[in-house]
Design a protein around this motif. Sequence first.
Motif, mmCIF file in Angstrom:
data_model
loop_
_atom_site.group_PDB
_atom_site.id
_atom_site.type_symbol
_atom_site.label_atom_id
_atom_site.label_comp_id
_atom_site.label_asym_id
_atom_site.label_seq_id
_atom_site.Cartn_x
_atom_site.Cartn_y
_atom_site.Cartn_z
ATOM 1 N N SER A 1 11.638 4.839 12.396
ATOM 2 C CA SER A 1 10.556 3.861 12.585
ATOM 3 C C SER A 1 9.211 4.555 12.526
ATOM 4 N N ASN A 2 8.264 3.887 11.884
ATOM 5 C CA ASN A 2 6.869 4.342 11.988
ATOM 6 C C ASN A 2 5.986 3.149 12.321
ATOM 7 N N ASP A 3 4.983 3.421 13.172
ATOM 8 C CA ASP A 3 4.082 2.367 13.624
ATOM 9 C C ASP A 3 2.924 2.268 12.626
ATOM 10 N N ASN B 1 0.790 -1.244 0.000
ATOM 11 C CA ASN B 1 0.000 0.000 0.000
ATOM 12 C C ASN B 1 0.818 1.288 0.000
ATOM 13 N N SER B 2 2.108 1.211 -0.227
ATOM 14 C CA SER B 2 2.885 2.461 -0.180
ATOM 15 C C SER B 2 2.451 3.384 -1.319
ATOM 16 N N SER B 3 2.192 4.648 -0.953
ATOM 17 C CA SER B 3 1.755 5.642 -1.952
ATOM 18 C C SER B 3 2.936 6.430 -2.499
ATOM 19 N N GLY B 4 4.086 6.338 -1.817
ATOM 20 C CA GLY B 4 5.253 7.137 -2.198
ATOM 21 C C GLY B 4 5.297 8.509 -1.537
ATOM 22 N N ASN C 1 16.927 -3.243 15.987
ATOM 23 C CA ASN C 1 17.518 -4.481 15.457
ATOM 24 C C ASN C 1 17.903 -4.307 13.990
ATOM 25 N N LYS C 2 17.020 -3.615 13.233
ATOM 26 C CA LYS C 2 17.326 -3.379 11.801
ATOM 27 C C LYS C 2 18.515 -2.440 11.654
ATOM 28 N N LEU C 3 18.583 -1.441 12.531
ATOM 29 C CA LEU C 3 19.708 -0.491 12.490
ATOM 30 C C LEU C 3 21.022 -1.267 12.596
HETATM 31 O O1 PMT Z 1 4.750 5.587 0.772
HETATM 32 P P1 PMT Z 1 3.817 6.074 1.873
HETATM 33 O O2 PMT Z 1 2.395 5.716 1.604
HETATM 34 O O3 PMT Z 1 4.015 7.546 2.161
HETATM 35 O O4 PMT Z 1 4.195 5.292 3.219
HETATM 36 C C1 PMT Z 1 5.428 5.513 3.832
HETATM 37 C C2 PMT Z 1 6.045 4.194 4.349
HETATM 38 C C3 PMT Z 1 5.169 3.614 5.449
HETATM 39 C C4 PMT Z 1 6.188 3.195 3.206
HETATM 40 C C5 PMT Z 1 7.473 4.594 4.889
HETATM 41 O O5 PMT Z 1 7.332 5.510 5.939
HETATM 42 C C6 PMT Z 1 8.212 3.370 5.376
HETATM 43 O O6 PMT Z 1 8.095 2.932 6.503
HETATM 44 N N1 PMT Z 1 9.039 2.774 4.472
HETATM 45 C C7 PMT Z 1 9.752 1.496 4.683
HETATM 46 C C8 PMT Z 1 8.812 0.354 4.436
HETATM 47 C C9 PMT Z 1 9.472 -1.005 4.616
HETATM 48 O O7 PMT Z 1 9.606 -1.724 3.673
HETATM 49 O O8 PMT Z 1 9.922 -1.228 5.819
HETATM 50 P P2 PMT Z 1 10.669 -2.593 6.275
HETATM 51 O O9 PMT Z 1 10.723 -2.495 7.743
HETATM 52 O O10 PMT Z 1 10.020 -3.803 5.679
HETATM 53 O O11 PMT Z 1 12.102 -2.467 5.608
HETATM 54 C C10 PMT Z 1 13.193 -1.886 6.293
HETATM 55 C C11 PMT Z 1 14.060 -1.128 5.345
HETATM 56 O O12 PMT Z 1 14.686 -2.029 4.412
HETATM 57 C C12 PMT Z 1 13.380 -0.066 4.523
HETATM 58 O O13 PMT Z 1 14.229 1.072 4.451
HETATM 59 C C13 PMT Z 1 13.256 -0.713 3.135
HETATM 60 O O14 PMT Z 1 13.285 0.280 2.091
HETATM 61 C C14 PMT Z 1 14.492 -1.580 3.093
HETATM 62 N N2 PMT Z 1 14.389 -2.768 2.238
HETATM 63 C C15 PMT Z 1 13.509 -3.770 2.516
HETATM 64 C C16 PMT Z 1 13.483 -4.902 1.723
HETATM 65 C C17 PMT Z 1 14.365 -4.997 0.630
HETATM 66 N N3 PMT Z 1 14.372 -6.060 -0.157
HETATM 67 N N4 PMT Z 1 15.225 -4.010 0.381
HETATM 68 C C18 PMT Z 1 15.261 -2.909 1.154
HETATM 69 O O15 PMT Z 1 16.054 -1.986 0.891
#
Ligand code: PMT
Length: 398
Positions: free
Chosen positions: A349-351, A211-214, A337-339
């Motif tokens: 982080s966003n919830d 659902n990411s809108s960008g 943990n991801k950091l």
């Molecule tokens: O696009 P919007 O509608 O405005 O919404 C914003 C958002 C919620 C998408 C944004 O704020 C956000 O949280 N983006 C990261 C989403 C995500 O994939 O999170 P993750 O926790 O699954 O991944 C962690 C990080 O690894 C992210 O920086 C992601 O870009 C990166 N990743 C993940 C998988 C992959 N194969 N390669 C990556 O680089």
Amino acid sequence: MLSFSKKNIILCVTGGIAAYKSAEIIRLFKKDGADVRVVMTESAKEFITPLTLQAVSGNQIHDSLLDADAESAMGHIELAKWADIILIAPCTAESLSKITHGRADDLMGALILATNADVYIAPAMNMNMWLDKTTQDNYKILSERGLSFIGPAEGEQACGDIGPGRMVEPNEIVSLISSSTNRGILSGLTITITAGPTREQIDPVRFISNNSSGKMGYAIAEAAIELGANVNLVSGPVSLHADKAINISNINSADEMLESVMSFMDESNIFIGCAAVSDFSPVDYIDTKIKKEDSEQLDIQLKKNKDILSLVAEHFKNSYVVGFAAETSNVEENAKNKLNSKNLNMIISNDVSDQSIGFDVDENEVNVITKNETIFLKRDKKIRIARQILKIIHSNIN
Ligand code: PMT
């Protein structure tokens, strides 16, 4: 890009002879791309009519704190949140005193107390009133609190006295605010940002996505341009329009995103991975449409996609690498943990279990996490969250 593109500016006009110049200030802000709303004190209306300022700004004038109709249209708290910049011009000695003492008995006073916007004050008053110790004390207190003063200028005053107290001319006010808000703290730096979802095609008409809108990634790209950076934006399929100063690369799949990001990284000082990259993609792509008549059940085998963020952190150690973490539980802990596991400089982080922030909405609320600290950015429009994130990154790399 115009200096005030997409900036929301409130001009507060108070009751001094220089109020007649406020129409010109509004015209200049609008010409430079701003959306301008005007707040008038009662005494300002003795010097210039609300109709004039309404016509020049193209918006209804705001003049009342306790008017039910006005509050239901855009109340003082909404106005305070709407503004990126508030300018009080002209600002009388009385208004200066009111703001210093935090009085909220009219719309302007309440607005200044409620806002997080940058506040600029262009004083205009008789020179003796300006030089009076009380006014000078107020000036000092407000400056120390971080409000920015423009002037007053020296010269002949309406009353015939010569000295400090004239309002600075509109074109100078507007250009000073422009150079102070567009300080270009990121100029000379190249930032590569990912935004939006990726699409992993199953067959010619079906794909795996999210659902990411960008909106969050595009907001970061726009804010980075405002702050003077060169910006590469690697974007998944979204329905947003990027500023023409942004170097956009449109991709579909995670593999394409990886390839595009890598092509920019040699020249990038900062990488921000905001895209919601699909973690998995189909092992096999079926090049004709899968027919539902063929079977009652369809098994699609998935393989893990390469992690773009980890690869950037591994191969470009001189770049400042920032990830996002979209979490639904143990938000801060999982982000930390991801950091560590992805070896990042920062994670945001966003919830996303809260549907009013994060995916596909205009606002976000985040924690900006580094090894040393966690900074909470309270709920706000994505563009403002983006500006704050970039300012924190800037202070960390300097
Ligand atoms: O696009 P919007 O509608 O405005 O919404 C914003 C958002 C919620 C998408 C944004 O704020 C956000 O949280 N983006 C990261 C989403 C995500 O994939 O999170 P993750 O926790 O699954 O991944 C962690 C990080 O690894 C992210 O920086 C992601 O870009 C990166 N990743 C993940 C998988 C992959 N194969 N390669 C990556 O680089």
